[in-house]
Structures are given as C-alpha cells and as structure tokens.
Design a protein around this motif. Structure first.
Motif, PDB file in Angstrom:
ATOM      1  N   UNK A   1      11.000 -12.463 102.578  1.00  0.00           N
ATOM      2  CA  UNK A   1      10.261 -12.205 101.325  1.00  0.00           C
ATOM      3  C   UNK A   1       9.858 -10.735 101.236  1.00  0.00           C
ATOM      4  N   UNK A   2       9.432 -10.172 102.347  1.00  0.00           N
ATOM      5  CA  UNK A   2       9.004  -8.766 102.359  1.00  0.00           C
ATOM      6  C   UNK A   2      10.180  -7.845 102.042  1.00  0.00           C
ATOM      7  N   UNK A   3      11.300  -8.059 102.727  1.00  0.00           N
ATOM      8  CA  UNK A   3      12.464  -7.193 102.509  1.00  0.00           C
ATOM      9  C   UNK A   3      12.989  -7.342 101.084  1.00  0.00           C
ATOM     10  N   UNK A   4      12.938  -8.555 100.556  1.00  0.00           N
ATOM     11  CA  UNK A   4      13.384  -8.787  99.185  1.00  0.00           C
ATOM     12  C   UNK A   4      12.501  -8.010  98.205  1.00  0.00           C
ATOM     13  N   UNK A   5      11.193  -8.102  98.413  1.00  0.00           N
ATOM     14  CA  UNK A   5      10.251  -7.424  97.513  1.00  0.00           C
ATOM     15  C   UNK A   5      10.423  -5.907  97.581  1.00  0.00           C
ATOM     16  N   UNK A   6      10.570  -5.396  98.804  1.00  0.00           N
ATOM     17  CA  UNK A   6      10.757  -3.944  98.969  1.00  0.00           C
ATOM     18  C   UNK A   6      12.040  -3.518  98.259  1.00  0.00           C
ATOM     19  N   UNK A   7      13.094  -4.306  98.455  1.00  0.00           N
ATOM     20  CA  UNK A   7      14.385  -3.952  97.874  1.00  0.00           C
ATOM     21  C   UNK A   7      14.328  -3.962  96.340  1.00  0.00           C
ATOM     22  N   UNK A   8      13.663  -4.968  95.782  1.00  0.00           N
ATOM     23  CA  UNK A   8      13.590  -5.073  94.316  1.00  0.00           C
ATOM     24  C   UNK A   8      12.852  -3.884  93.696  1.00  0.00           C
ATOM     25  N   UNK A   9      11.860  -3.389  94.415  1.00  0.00           N
ATOM     26  CA  UNK A   9      11.055  -2.285  93.862  1.00  0.00           C
ATOM     27  C   UNK A   9      11.647  -0.919  94.207  1.00  0.00           C
ATOM     28  N   UNK A  10      12.086  -0.764  95.455  1.00  0.00           N
ATOM     29  CA  UNK A  10      12.506   0.577  95.923  1.00  0.00           C
ATOM     30  C   UNK A  10      14.024   0.790  95.913  1.00  0.00           C
TER      31      UNK A  10
END
Ligand code: SF4
Length: 237
Positions: free
Chosen positions: A93-102
């Motif tokens: 979930x963390x990597x997905x969220x980071x990827x979607x934003x950054x």
C-alpha cells in the motif's frame, strides 16, 4: 517508578550496554527506505528486521517489483515475524501510494519541507503509524523522536522509565523528554536489544539482564538479591 536521578543512571547504563552491542549502520538510508525499514523493525528485533529488509532488497529487482508483487511473495520476507500479512499489505500500500503521487520511489525531497511538515506528510500514508513516522524522523529527517512499539514499552515500563498507566503516545512524549536527541537512536536499539534478549513478555530473564540492579521490576520482584549474590559469588577453588 524510578526517580529522575535513578532514571539518568539507568539510561547511562543502558547506553553503555547498547554501545557494546549496537552498530547504527543503517542510518544513512534515505527517507523512503527508512520508512520501509521501520515497517520491518516495529515489534521485531534488529536481527529480524535486518533479515527481512535484506530479503526485500535481494529477492526483488526494485521497489516497483515489490509494489506489483503478491502478498504471498512478500510474506516470505517476514517469515517468523509477527503480523507477516499485515506488514506485507502495508508495504504494498505504501509503495503504491508513493508511486501514484511521485511516479518514483524517492521521498528525500521531504527533507526540504522542514521537520514538522515532512512528518505530517509521512503520517498521511495509509501504511504509516506513530512508530514508523517516529523511526523515519529519528533516522532520516534529523528530528527528535522515539519510536515506541510493544517491546520498547514493556521494557521501559518494567525499568521504571515510564508509568504503567501511560499509553503509547504519552510514554513516547515522556521518553522524548528524558532522552537527549543525540542518544535517541542508541536508546531505541539498546532497549530493543534488552527486550529481545532478556525482557521477554513472559518469564523475563532478570537474573542475566545487565540492567537488573537498576530495574524497578527486578527490584520489586526480588531479583536484586539474586543479581547481587551473582556479582559477589567467588569462584570455587
Ligand atoms: S531486569 Fe528484568 S524486567 Fe528489568 S529490564 Fe531486565 S529483563 Fe526486563
């Protein structure tokens, strides 16, 4: 509850013990990596966290491969640790969220936002909790924070560093007040080592623990006498 002077003596002893067993070699990791390491480190020993983190770095090509991996593949990294499935879910979930934003896996620009802002932004990630944000603040953002997980809290309560009634947030505030910023990482790794090697939830090994002579729990439970007799025991000729 230990007096302030006793607490300082206890901390000096803890830092001395920790220096012998702790190498803070992971402190150069960037923000994203410290967040991920924090997910591995919470409620785990340093050895368990190191092994899990190493597994992630060696078995997967990069953070993107971890992002698109299955829970099952990731759970292997946390084999033998508590909450393996939950840790895997948080990581994805963390990597997905980071990827979607950054669109990348780099959070180091948070360093430019100032400590408060950076901590706030980290805390907004679904996978974040008090422990992981405190870990990242202590290890990569240059702030003063003490990550408090169940082993830290258990050991700090028994030692008399925090009150039994204090919940996580309050205990963390007390510890942050008591421990100088420069010693934060040493305290975190030192108390984790004591918790992992001696201060088990059931049957704490007080008679072998290097802090027993200053520990409130050991004194209340009569371990002091045992430790003192151990220290003064002469070798049979
Ligand atoms: S003396 Fe016992 S209770 Fe105190 S820190 Fe050591 S193991 Fe824990």
């Amino acid at each position: 509850m230990a007096t302030t002077i006793n607490k300082q003596r206890l901390l000096t002893h803890l830092f001395g013990t920790a220096k012998n067993s702790v190498e803070l070699d992971g402190d150069t990791r960037p923000v994203l990596e410290q967040f991920i390491y924090g997910v591995c480190r919470e409620n785990a020993t340093r050895e368990q966290a190191d092994e899990a983190y190493r597994f992630l770095c060696e078995k997967f090509f990069d953070w993107n491969e971890i992002r698109v991996s299955s829970l099952r593949e990731l759970e292997e990294a946390f084999d033998g640790m508590s909450d393996a499935e939950l840790r895997s879910q948080r990581l994805i979930a963390f990597l997905q969220e980071v990827f979607e934003v950054q669109f990348s896996f780099d959070l180091d620009k948070l360093q430019k936002d100032g400590l408060k802002q950076a901590a706030k932004k980290l805390a907004r990630y679904q996978a974040a909790n008090d422990y992981v944000v405190s870990w990242a603040v202590q290890r990569s953002l240059g702030g003063h924070a003490i990550p408090v997980d169940p082993p830290t809290l258990r050991c700090a309560r028994r030692l008399g560093l925090v009150e039994n009634e204090q919940e996580d947030a309050e205990a963390r505030a007390s510890l942050e007040h008591l421990i100088p910023k420069a010693k934060g990482a040493l305290f975190t790794d030192g108390i984790s080592t004591i918790a992992g090697e001696y201060c088990w939830e059931e049957h704490p090994q007080c008679s072998s623990c290097p802090l027993a002579e200053e520990c409130a729990y050991a004194q209340e439970n009569g371990v002091e006498a045992l430790v003192s007799s151990r220290a003064h025991r002469t070798k049979p000729r």
